[in-house]
Every structure is written in structure tokens, then in C-alpha cells.
Design an enzyme around this catalytic site. Structure first.
Site, PDB file in Angstrom:
ATOM      1  N   PRO A 249      20.960   3.874  -2.313  1.00  0.00           N
ATOM      2  CA  PRO A 249      22.333   3.378  -2.486  1.00  0.00           C
ATOM      3  C   PRO A 249      23.298   4.371  -3.132  1.00  0.00           C
ATOM      4  O   PRO A 249      24.457   4.020  -3.350  1.00  0.00           O
ATOM      5  CB  PRO A 249      22.139   2.157  -3.383  1.00  0.00           C
ATOM      6  CG  PRO A 249      20.937   2.494  -4.215  1.00  0.00           C
ATOM      7  CD  PRO A 249      20.036   3.286  -3.297  1.00  0.00           C
ATOM      8  N   GLY A 250      22.868   5.555  -3.462  1.00  0.00           N
ATOM      9  CA  GLY A 250      23.829   6.558  -3.919  1.00  0.00           C
ATOM     10  C   GLY A 250      23.873   6.797  -5.418  1.00  0.00           C
ATOM     11  O   GLY A 250      24.821   7.390  -5.931  1.00  0.00           O
ATOM     12  N   CYS A 366       9.836   7.534  -6.499  1.00  0.00           N
ATOM     13  CA  CYS A 366       9.616   6.665  -7.667  1.00  0.00           C
ATOM     14  C   CYS A 366       8.251   5.999  -7.517  1.00  0.00           C
ATOM     15  O   CYS A 366       8.084   4.819  -7.797  1.00  0.00           O
ATOM     16  CB  CYS A 366      10.747   5.666  -7.851  1.00  0.00           C
ATOM     17  SG  CYS A 366      11.079   4.640  -6.425  1.00  0.00           S
TER      18      CYS A 366
HETATM   19  C1  LIG Z   1      14.282   5.897  -2.696  1.00  0.00           C
HETATM   20  S1  LIG Z   1      15.572   5.450  -1.659  1.00  0.00           S
HETATM   21  C2  LIG Z   1      16.807   6.621  -2.084  1.00  0.00           C
HETATM   22  C3  LIG Z   1      17.527   6.303  -3.371  1.00  0.00           C
HETATM   23  C4  LIG Z   1      18.769   7.143  -3.577  1.00  0.00           C
HETATM   24  N1  LIG Z   1      18.479   8.557  -3.483  1.00  0.00           N
HETATM   25  C5  LIG Z   1      19.432   6.828  -4.886  1.00  0.00           C
HETATM   26  O1  LIG Z   1      19.215   7.560  -5.872  1.00  0.00           O
HETATM   27  O2  LIG Z   1      20.178   5.870  -4.956  1.00  0.00           O
HETATM   28  C6  LIG Z   1      15.038   6.027  -0.108  1.00  0.00           C
HETATM   29  C7  LIG Z   1      16.081   5.912   0.989  1.00  0.00           C
HETATM   30  O3  LIG Z   1      15.532   6.530   2.149  1.00  0.00           O
HETATM   31  C8  LIG Z   1      16.047   5.854   3.265  1.00  0.00           C
HETATM   32  N2  LIG Z   1      15.205   6.163   4.442  1.00  0.00           N
HETATM   33  C9  LIG Z   1      14.041   5.592   4.809  1.00  0.00           C
HETATM   34  N3  LIG Z   1      13.594   6.132   5.946  1.00  0.00           N
HETATM   35  C10 LIG Z   1      14.489   7.083   6.315  1.00  0.00           C
HETATM   36  C11 LIG Z   1      14.601   7.971   7.418  1.00  0.00           C
HETATM   37  N4  LIG Z   1      13.657   7.980   8.365  1.00  0.00           N
HETATM   38  N5  LIG Z   1      15.677   8.770   7.498  1.00  0.00           N
HETATM   39  C12 LIG Z   1      16.634   8.747   6.540  1.00  0.00           C
HETATM   40  N6  LIG Z   1      16.581   7.928   5.447  1.00  0.00           N
HETATM   41  C13 LIG Z   1      15.525   7.104   5.344  1.00  0.00           C
HETATM   42  C14 LIG Z   1      16.016   4.398   2.850  1.00  0.00           C
HETATM   43  O4  LIG Z   1      16.894   3.657   3.659  1.00  0.00           O
HETATM   44  C15 LIG Z   1      16.452   4.490   1.389  1.00  0.00           C
HETATM   45  O5  LIG Z   1      17.824   4.291   1.281  1.00  0.00           O
END
Ligand SMILES: C[S@@+](CC[C@H](N)C(=O)[O-])C[C@H]1O[C@@H](n2cnc3c(N)ncnc32)[C@H](O)[C@@H]1O
Length: 426
Positions: A249-250, A366
């Protein structure tokens, strides 16, 4: 008898979490938006408290009800009732019992009201001793972690550490936050003390209602200290163009932008995740980020050798965030770790191609599982011998023998994160 709005909301949340695999954070956010402040507090406490003790509560239910198969609504009403009876001092026993019985009736299970009433009354009168199959069963029940997960952590971290981790996962985490990009003259010293490890990160002190007000006003952003540590490591050392590969979510994107980077590209997998990212960046008052949708496991829409810094905050099992999301432990299987690991390697490999010579890549999760962390980096290095593990810019206490960084809820009072920094040789 009327049921309080807090208990109805807690019941609905727990039904959605158990029955429909909803996330507690989402279920609570929806339920709490229509509650007054007092009900919100009790709903929150019942939902997270019951989840953190679910296996223990279920073992007590089995002790008093026998192996009888229970309808989910009846089980959830019993968990809520027993949780209040045993863990919430300020709730009178008659309210805990009667309202749980009414929840059973409200769920159209009138035939089970007598049964629920009898179980809850026995809990108040009879001994609560449990019989365990063995030591692992005892740890599993006392910490409410599935047996297979405790066994897995015993292999990975040793028995003592596995118990400490499981216990720490049931503690209430500190309310960590940081400023947003919005200008304000609010003195944050009044609401939080500075983190020892992350510049700009604060840990809430005193009245959490004031923090909630500041968060609603867009002045502060809640983000665990460990997640802020990852973003701080990403912006350390070199500047330049930055790609945040899995951005929604950013939370980290917002911090990276605040460090003064000009060219930032942030992307994610689906339109829905991008919409979440966009609105969350707006809430943080963050501008000037180019958003992009792609499947990073299939490939990225950038020329090779484009970015000075690439961040891969990979999708993972989330076992480092069980303090915040207690339901994670009940929904995982051993196969999930293997599935995540294989996707993480694909994403990391594709992301590494977009990295300039001499550039830095930060890979983080995480998760506390080796298969999603060190093993993924080993797989990446096998394919990309031009990448070298370099020390992430974080306090020495987090650096591991292999030159990565790790945080743990039991050791650091933070969520469990993994950080690898890889530098591409010229
Ligand atoms: C751990 S979360 C990221 C959290 C973010 N970096 C933050 O600090 O708010 C992982 C993200 O990877 C995305 N994701 C999962 N599979 C993906 C893919 N194949 N390509 C791009 N993004 C992907 C998910 O939708 C999710 O939003």
C-alpha cells in the site's frame, strides 16, 4: 436481552475471519467505522484477544463440550464468551455469558443456546486444567500457534527461541509512526518517543486517541519500526532513480519519497492494489511518483540497466507480522512457504535486471522463514554472479552472520523483517 454493538461487531468480524478468511485489519476497519469510541475499543480487544488465544479457547471448549462438532457461529460465540470470562477483568461474568448466549440466538441457532449457556457457566465454576499430548502440544495450546508451525520454528530457531517467538506474537505491539509529507506544527514529542534505530520513527506514548486523531488528519502515518527500518536502508548511501517493485500500500514508497528522491517509479500487480497505493500516497501528502501496473514475476516493463536503486518488498507469508495480524498463523500451510519462495525468486530475478551497474537492490520480506529470505538470495546469486551481498545500512544489532539484516518481535519488539542488500558490480 439486548447485545452490545461492540460484541455484535466482534462476533461478525471473527465469523468473517474464520469463515471467509478475511484479514482482521480489514474486518476491524469495516466494523469499527460504525461504532462509538467505547464500543470500538471493546470490539478491538475481543477480536484480537480471541484470535491470539484461539487454540487455547478451542481446547477449553473441547474439554467441556467433548468432541461434538460445533457450528462456526456457536464456536465463535463461545470463544468470545470464554475470552471475556478469563482475560477481561472489567467485564462482569453475567454480561460475558448472557451476551454470548444471545449471539448464538441471533445467529438463528436457538437450539444451541442452552448448550452454550451450560458450557460458559461450567467455565466459571470448574477447573481449567488441560491435559497435553506432549511438550509441543502444550506450547502450541499455551501460545495458540498450530503445532506444525511450532515444530517448524523449533527446527529453524531451536526450542527456546520458538517459544519466545510464539509468546511475543501474542503481545500488543507498540504504536509506531512517522510524519507524513504534510507540513504541520504539531510537536510529535508530546505523543511519541524517538526510535533508537530509525531516524524519524516514533513509538507512541500516552493517549492513543490523540495518535488516532493525528492519523485521521494525515499528520502521522502508522508503520511498524521494522518496516521503517527497511525504507531507511533503501534510501541510505546512494540517491538516484528508484524503482519500488512491490509497492502497495505504499508505506515504504512514502518514506522513500520523503527522503528527497526525484525519480521514483512504484508498481504493483493489480488495478485494485494500485488504487490502494494511489489513495494511500495521497493520504500521506506524497506527490511525484510514477505508478505502474505489471506482473513482476513474469517480467518488468523497463529496459535492463535503468535504476540506481531497486526495492523488492516481496509478497510473503507474513510470519513476522503475526503480532499485528494474529489470524495469519491459522491460515498458513507448509506449502505456502514453498509457493512464496518460488514467486519471490522470480520477482527478485526480474527486478535485478532493471538495476544499473554499480546500483543497489534491497530485497525484503516480513517473513521470518529462511526459505523466503536467505534461500531466495542464494537462488538469485546463483543466477546473477554480478550481484554482491553488501551490508544494509542499519544498526549493527540487526546484522546477521551472513551479512543480511533481520528483526524479530521477541528480540527487538518489532515485526520480523529480513533485509538483503545486493550491489551490482560494474
Ligand atoms: C509486502 S507487500 C508490499 C508492501 C509495501 N512495500 C509497503 O511497504 O507498503 C507485497 C506487494 O506485492 C504485490 N505483488 C504480489 N505479487 C506481485 C507480482 N507478481 N507483481 C507485482 N507485485 C506483486 C502485492 O500486491 C503487495 O502489494
Amino acid at each position: 436481552m439486548a447485545i452490545s454493538p461492540s460484541r455484535i461487531a466482534a462476533f461478525e468480524c471473527l465469523l468473517a475471519i474464520d469463515g471467509k478468511k478475511a484479514y482482521s485489519a480489514d474486518a476491524l476497519a469495516t466494523a469499527e467505522s460504525s461504532l462509538g469510541e467505547k464500543d470500538r475499543g471493546l470490539c478491538h480487544e475481543i477480536v484480537l484477544g480471541s484470535l491470539r488465544r484461539q487454540i487455547y479457547l478451542d481446547r477449553l471448549i473441547t474439554k467441556f463440550a467433548g468432541a461434538k462438532k460445533l457450528d462456526l457461529a456457536v464456536r465463535v460465540a463461545l470463544r468470545i464468551g470464554i475470552y471475556q470470562l478469563l482475560f477481561l477483568d472489567r467485564i462482569p461474568a453475567f454480561s460475558a455469558i448472557n451476551e454470548s448466549v444471545e449471539l448464538v440466538r441471533r445467529a438463528k441457532k436457538a437450539s444451541a443456546t442452552g448448550f452454550a449457556n451450560a458450557i460458559l457457566r461450567r467455565i466459571t465454576r470448574e477447573g481449567l486444567e488441560l491435559v497435553f499430548d506432549d511438550d509441543i502440544d502444550r506450547i502450541s495450546v499455551e501460545t495458540s500457534h498450530p503445532r506444525w508451525l511450532i515444530e517448524r520454528w523449533i527446527v529453524e530457531f531451536g526450542s527456546e527461541r520458538a517459544i519466545e517467538l510464539a509468546q511475543a506474537n501474542n503481545a500488543e505491539p507498540p504504536l509506531a509512526f512517522r510524519r507524513t509529507a504534510r507540513t504541520t506544527n504539531v510537536d510529535l514529542d508530546e505523543v511519541g518517543r524517538p526510535s533508537r534505530y530509525v531516524p524519524g520513527c516514533r513509538l507512541g506514548t500516552g493517549d492513543s486517541r490523540r495518535l488516532m486523531e493525528l492519523e485521521r488528519a494525515g499528520v502521522i502515518y502508522f508503520q511498524d519500526e521494522s518496516s521503517q527500518l527497511v525504507a531507511a536502508a533503501a534510501v541510505a548511501n546512494t540517491g538516484g532513480s528508484t524503482l519500488d517493485v512491490c509497492a502497495a500500500p505504499g508505506s515504504k514508497t512514502g518514506m522513500i519519497r520523503m527522503s528527497g528522491r526525484d525519480l521514483i517509479v512504484a508498481g504493483d500487480l493489480t488495478d485494485m492494489r494500485l488504487a490502494t497505493l494511489r489513495s494511500n500516497l495521497e493520504r500521506q501528502g506524497t506527490q511525484g511518483i510514477t505508478l505502474c501496473r505489471y506482473d513482476a514475476a513474469a517480467g518488468l516493463p523497463f529496459a535492463d540497466n535503468t535504476f540506481d536503486v531497486v526495492i523488492v518488498d516481496a509478497p510473503c507469508s507474513g510470519t513476522g507480522t503475526i503480532r499485528h495480524n494474529p489470524e495469519i498463523r491459522y491460515n498458513l500451510t507448509n506449502e505456502d512457504f514453498v509457493r512464496h519462495s518460488s514467486k519471490q525468486l522470480k520477482i527478485a530475478l526480474n527486478a535485478s535486471k532493471a538495476l544499473k551497474k554499480g546500483g543497489r537492490m534491497i530485497y525484503s520480506t516480513c517473513s521470518i522463514e529462511r526459505i523466503e529470505n536467505e534461500d531466495v538470495i542464494a537462488g538469485l546469486l546463483a543466477e546473477r554472479p554480478d550481484l554482491v551481498v553488501t551490508r544494509p545500512e542499519v544498526n549493527e544489532r540487526f546484522i546477521t552472520e551472513e551479512g543480511f539484516a533481520r528483526t524479530f518481535p521477541d528480540r527487538d519488539d518489532m515485526d520480523g523483517f529480513f533485509i538483503a542488500q545486493l550491489t551490482r558490480s560494474d
